[in-house]
Design a protein around this motif. Structure first.
Motif: not given
Length: 166
Positions: A42-64
């Motif tokens: 369950s900790a690994a699953q939550l970490r994956s969700k947190l990492q996916a949110a961080a990835d989306a935030a970093s990519v989305g915040s530099v989109s054109r």
């Protein structure tokens, strides 16, 4: 005294019921291992969700079309872009809304313009409560993650590909 030694000797030779005793002795470590596996999963699953949110935030915040990219195109010098950091934080929080089972200890977003590129770095740290491991004294597990994304700015005076003549 001989009677006590005779009873002990008889008890040592008697093999009936050994399976039940061995099973009871093995049950605690087996249940502990299964419980630890469930908590870790369950900790690994939550970490994956947190990492996916961080990835989306970093990519989305530099989109054109992002506030950071728009602000960077109007900046005359390199430096931090506060609107981009706010946008990244909003994207992270939006992706994690409705997800339970963790406590966000920290989330930092830094968006900068450096040498013709917009770079966003999102870091997080969260505590995940443990159910089975709590019995053994480990009530929570800390997970961390980082995501970085970069978008290059067009060169000054360059004509966008859509505006070129054939």
């Amino acid at each position: 005294m001989r009677a006590i030694f005779a009873e002990i000797s008889r008890f040592r030779r008697d093999r009936s019921g050994n399976i039940a005793i061995i099973f009871m002795l093995a049950l605690l470590p087996i249940l502990s291992a299964v419980g630890c596996a469930i908590d870790y999963s369950s900790a690994a699953q939550l970490r994956s969700k947190l990492q996916a949110a961080a990835d989306a935030a970093s990519v989305g915040s530099v989109s054109r079309t992002s506030p950071a990219y728009v602000a960077a195109s109007s900046m005359s010098t390199d430096g931090p872009i506060p609107a981009g950091a706010t946008d990244a934080a909003n994207l992270f929080n939006g992706n994690m809304s409705g997800v339970t089972g963790y406590k966000l200890d920290s989330m930092t977003a830094v968006v900068t313009r450096t040498a013709g590129a917009v770079t966003s770095t999102v870091r997080f740290s969260a505590s995940i409560s443990m159910m089975f491991l709590g019995v053994m004294g480990k009530s929570s597990m800390t997970v961390t993650g980082t995501s970085t994304a970069t978008a290059n700015m067009p060169l000054p005076g360059a004509v966008p590909a859509s505006g070129r003549c054939a």
